[in-house]
Design a protein around this motif. Sequence first.
Motif, PDB file in Angstrom:
ATOM      1  N   ARG A 184      38.671  12.911  18.214  1.00  0.00           N
ATOM      2  CA  ARG A 184      38.012  14.095  18.497  1.00  0.00           C
ATOM      3  C   ARG A 184      38.877  15.030  19.337  1.00  0.00           C
ATOM      4  NH1 ARG A 184      32.204  11.276  19.623  1.00  0.00           N
ATOM      5  NH2 ARG A 184      31.480  11.321  17.607  1.00  0.00           N
ATOM      6  N   ARG A 185      39.733  14.413  20.088  1.00  0.00           N
ATOM      7  CA  ARG A 185      40.805  15.360  20.904  1.00  0.00           C
ATOM      8  C   ARG A 185      41.810  16.139  19.870  1.00  0.00           C
ATOM      9  NH1 ARG A 185      37.506  14.796  24.873  1.00  0.00           N
ATOM     10  NH2 ARG A 185      38.038  13.677  26.489  1.00  0.00           N
ATOM     11  N   PHE A 186      42.083  15.518  18.921  1.00  0.00           N
ATOM     12  CA  PHE A 186      42.956  16.237  17.966  1.00  0.00           C
ATOM     13  C   PHE A 186      42.317  17.051  17.265  1.00  0.00           C
ATOM     14  CE2 PHE A 186      46.113  12.523  18.008  1.00  0.00           C
ATOM     15  CZ  PHE A 186      47.245  13.343  18.269  1.00  0.00           C
ATOM     16  N   GLN A 187      40.920  16.767  16.835  1.00  0.00           N
ATOM     17  CA  GLN A 187      40.125  17.720  16.211  1.00  0.00           C
ATOM     18  C   GLN A 187      39.966  18.992  16.706  1.00  0.00           C
ATOM     19  OE1 GLN A 187      39.056  18.231  12.996  1.00  0.00           O
ATOM     20  NE2 GLN A 187      38.371  19.878  13.486  1.00  0.00           N
ATOM     21  N   VAL A 217      51.448  12.234  12.782  1.00  0.00           N
ATOM     22  CA  VAL A 217      50.971  10.930  12.146  1.00  0.00           C
ATOM     23  C   VAL A 217      50.715  10.173  13.462  1.00  0.00           C
ATOM     24  CG1 VAL A 217      51.442   8.936  10.843  1.00  0.00           C
ATOM     25  CG2 VAL A 217      52.549  11.003  10.279  1.00  0.00           C
ATOM     26  N   PHE A 218      49.344   9.851  13.587  1.00  0.00           N
ATOM     27  CA  PHE A 218      48.679   8.950  14.513  1.00  0.00           C
ATOM     28  C   PHE A 218      48.063   7.801  13.985  1.00  0.00           C
ATOM     29  CE2 PHE A 218      45.074  11.768  14.127  1.00  0.00           C
ATOM     30  CZ  PHE A 218      43.885  10.929  14.319  1.00  0.00           C
ATOM     31  N   GLN A 227      49.733   4.259  18.282  1.00  0.00           N
ATOM     32  CA  GLN A 227      51.303   4.953  18.312  1.00  0.00           C
ATOM     33  C   GLN A 227      51.252   6.227  17.527  1.00  0.00           C
ATOM     34  OE1 GLN A 227      54.529   2.516  18.034  1.00  0.00           O
ATOM     35  NE2 GLN A 227      53.512   1.005  19.222  1.00  0.00           N
ATOM     36  N   THR A 228      51.809   7.269  17.985  1.00  0.00           N
ATOM     37  CA  THR A 228      51.896   8.585  16.987  1.00  0.00           C
ATOM     38  C   THR A 228      53.594   8.977  16.975  1.00  0.00           C
ATOM     39  OG1 THR A 228      50.057   9.327  18.148  1.00  0.00           O
ATOM     40  CG2 THR A 228      51.408  10.959  17.251  1.00  0.00           C
ATOM     41  N   PHE A 229      53.659   9.569  15.695  1.00  0.00           N
ATOM     42  CA  PHE A 229      55.095   9.894  15.468  1.00  0.00           C
ATOM     43  C   PHE A 229      54.770  11.497  14.909  1.00  0.00           C
ATOM     44  CE2 PHE A 229      54.874   5.576  14.505  1.00  0.00           C
ATOM     45  CZ  PHE A 229      56.120   4.963  14.695  1.00  0.00           C
ATOM     46  N   LEU A 235      47.442  13.888  10.820  1.00  0.00           N
ATOM     47  CA  LEU A 235      47.000  12.595   9.541  1.00  0.00           C
ATOM     48  C   LEU A 235      46.834  11.315  10.592  1.00  0.00           C
ATOM     49  CD1 LEU A 235      46.922  11.378   6.838  1.00  0.00           C
ATOM     50  CD2 LEU A 235      49.442  10.990   7.022  1.00  0.00           C
ATOM     51  N   GLY A 236      45.562  10.987  10.396  1.00  0.00           N
ATOM     52  CA  GLY A 236      45.056   9.569  11.036  1.00  0.00           C
ATOM     53  C   GLY A 236      45.414   8.584  10.263  1.00  0.00           C
ATOM     54  N   ILE A 237      45.948   7.459  10.485  1.00  0.00           N
ATOM     55  CA  ILE A 237      46.173   6.128   9.618  1.00  0.00           C
ATOM     56  C   ILE A 237      45.690   5.010  10.413  1.00  0.00           C
ATOM     57  CG2 ILE A 237      47.854   4.834   8.546  1.00  0.00           C
ATOM     58  CD1 ILE A 237      49.558   7.059   8.101  1.00  0.00           C
TER      59      ILE A 237
END
Length: 161
Positions: free
Chosen positions: A47-50, A31-32, A118-120, A64-66
């Motif tokens: 885009r880096r995650f993609q 979750v970012f 931030q990311t979890f 999941l982006g929020i």
Amino acid sequence: MALQVGACVPDAVSGAEVLRFSEWRGQWVVVFFFPRSNTTHCQLQARRFQALLPEFEHLHARLLGISSDTVAQQVTFREICRLQFPLFTDSTQQLIELFGVREDDLIDGESTHRAKRQTFLISPEGVIAHHWVQVDPNTHASEVLEYLRAHSSARRPDLLG
């Protein structure tokens, strides 16, 4: 009180939307949170995650982006970045508060509230396994992937009894 590493992540509601983390038990969830869609750094991060999505999927991990941007802004953002993973609009900022990533800012003389970058990482058991506070949009997706590779082999869902 904000969720911490080791806490179980509950299902959450934001406006009329429900985010059911419980439906993703048995797999890792990244979750970012990001401040604003359609900005340079947020696009770079997404885009880096993609680009690494197939590798995350190979490790049984969902992305999941929020952000608190509107649904329309999120749709445009997904199209521009050609994202194949979901984005969630936290219109009431309940998730932003739950995860403790709210940032108060002054933009053009107006007070705004948005998510910090931030990311979890949520484990297959639904527990926060790791929390990244310092995030470089250019390298972060690779950093998360490397952490997941190092920590997921003993807990892969297909190996669980």
